[in-house]
Design a protein around this motif. Sequence first.
Motif, short mmCIF file in Angstrom:
data_model
loop_
_atom_site.label_atom_id
_atom_site.label_comp_id
_atom_site.label_asym_id
_atom_site.label_seq_id
_atom_site.Cartn_x
_atom_site.Cartn_y
_atom_site.Cartn_z
N LYS A 67 0.66 -1.08 -0.03
CA LYS A 67 0.00 0.14 0.11
C LYS A 67 0.90 1.27 0.16
N ALA A 68 0.14 2.44 -0.23
CA ALA A 68 0.81 3.55 -0.17
C ALA A 68 1.04 4.03 1.14
N VAL A 69 2.26 4.28 1.58
CA VAL A 69 2.87 4.88 2.80
C VAL A 69 3.73 6.27 2.69
N SER A 70 3.80 6.94 3.90
CA SER A 70 4.48 8.27 3.66
C SER A 70 6.05 7.90 3.20
N THR A 71 6.67 8.93 2.83
CA THR A 71 8.05 8.96 2.32
C THR A 71 9.10 8.14 3.58
N SER A 72 8.92 8.84 4.75
CA SER A 72 9.74 8.33 5.79
C SER A 72 9.54 6.92 6.08
N ILE A 73 8.25 6.59 6.19
CA ILE A 73 8.01 5.10 6.50
C ILE A 73 8.52 4.16 5.20
N PHE A 74 8.45 4.66 4.16
CA PHE A 74 8.99 3.89 2.90
C PHE A 74 10.30 3.76 3.07
N LEU A 75 11.19 4.68 3.17
CA LEU A 75 12.47 4.74 3.35
C LEU A 75 12.93 3.89 4.41
N ASN A 76 12.43 3.90 5.53
CA ASN A 76 12.73 3.56 6.88
C ASN A 76 12.67 1.85 6.52
N SER A 77 11.22 1.44 5.91
CA SER A 77 11.09 0.16 5.66
C SER A 77 12.12 -0.46 4.52
N LEU A 78 12.28 0.17 3.68
CA LEU A 78 13.39 -0.30 2.66
C LEU A 78 14.66 -0.53 3.43
N ASP A 79 15.03 0.26 4.28
CA ASP A 79 16.16 -0.06 4.93
C ASP A 79 16.28 -1.27 5.67
N LYS A 80 15.20 -1.42 6.51
CA LYS A 80 14.99 -2.55 7.41
C LYS A 80 14.92 -3.82 6.47
N LEU A 81 14.40 -3.81 5.33
CA LEU A 81 14.25 -4.95 4.63
C LEU A 81 15.56 -5.15 3.55
N GLY A 82 16.46 -4.38 3.81
CA GLY A 82 17.80 -4.44 3.07
C GLY A 82 17.70 -4.42 1.66
N MET A 83 16.69 -3.49 1.14
CA MET A 83 16.46 -3.15 -0.15
C MET A 83 17.40 -1.87 -0.65
N HIS A 84 17.87 -2.10 -1.75
CA HIS A 84 18.86 -1.12 -2.10
C HIS A 84 18.18 -0.47 -3.37
N ASN A 85 18.82 0.79 -3.90
CA ASN A 85 18.21 1.38 -5.28
C ASN A 85 19.07 0.93 -6.38
N VAL A 86 18.61 0.16 -7.07
CA VAL A 86 19.13 -0.70 -7.97
C VAL A 86 19.44 0.31 -9.23
N PHE A 87 19.06 1.60 -9.53
CA PHE A 87 19.21 2.48 -10.10
C PHE A 87 20.57 3.38 -9.74
N ALA A 88 21.02 3.30 -8.62
CA ALA A 88 21.96 4.29 -8.28
C ALA A 88 23.49 4.02 -8.99
N PRO A 89 24.05 4.99 -8.97
CA PRO A 89 25.20 4.75 -9.89
C PRO A 89 26.34 4.03 -9.10
N THR A 90 27.00 3.29 -9.77
CA THR A 90 27.87 2.31 -9.06
C THR A 90 29.43 3.20 -8.95
#
Length: 82
Positions: A59-82
């Motif tokens: 579901k749609a969540v706020s930006t802060s909850i979204f970023l915090n959850s991604l961090d806890k899940l260990g998900m990374h930005n696949v589009f970030a430059p290497t």
Amino acid sequence: MDLYCDNKAGIAIAHNNVQHDRTKHVEIDRNFIKEKLDAEIVSFPFISSEYQLADVLTKAVSTSIFLNSLDKLGMHNVFAPT
């Protein structure tokens, strides 16, 4: 086994011995869960929606909850430059 739930009504229905009209369509599943609750195999501790990690995927969540959850899940930005 702890099944964290952010729905107080769902927790109440699972613990209530009385059948409710609104649970007719899940009667068999509800009885199965009630048996597991009585046997103390499963418990439903309440957790605030803010800490429910699955919400970021469903579901749609706020930006802060979204970023915090991604961090806890260990998900990374696949589009970030290497």
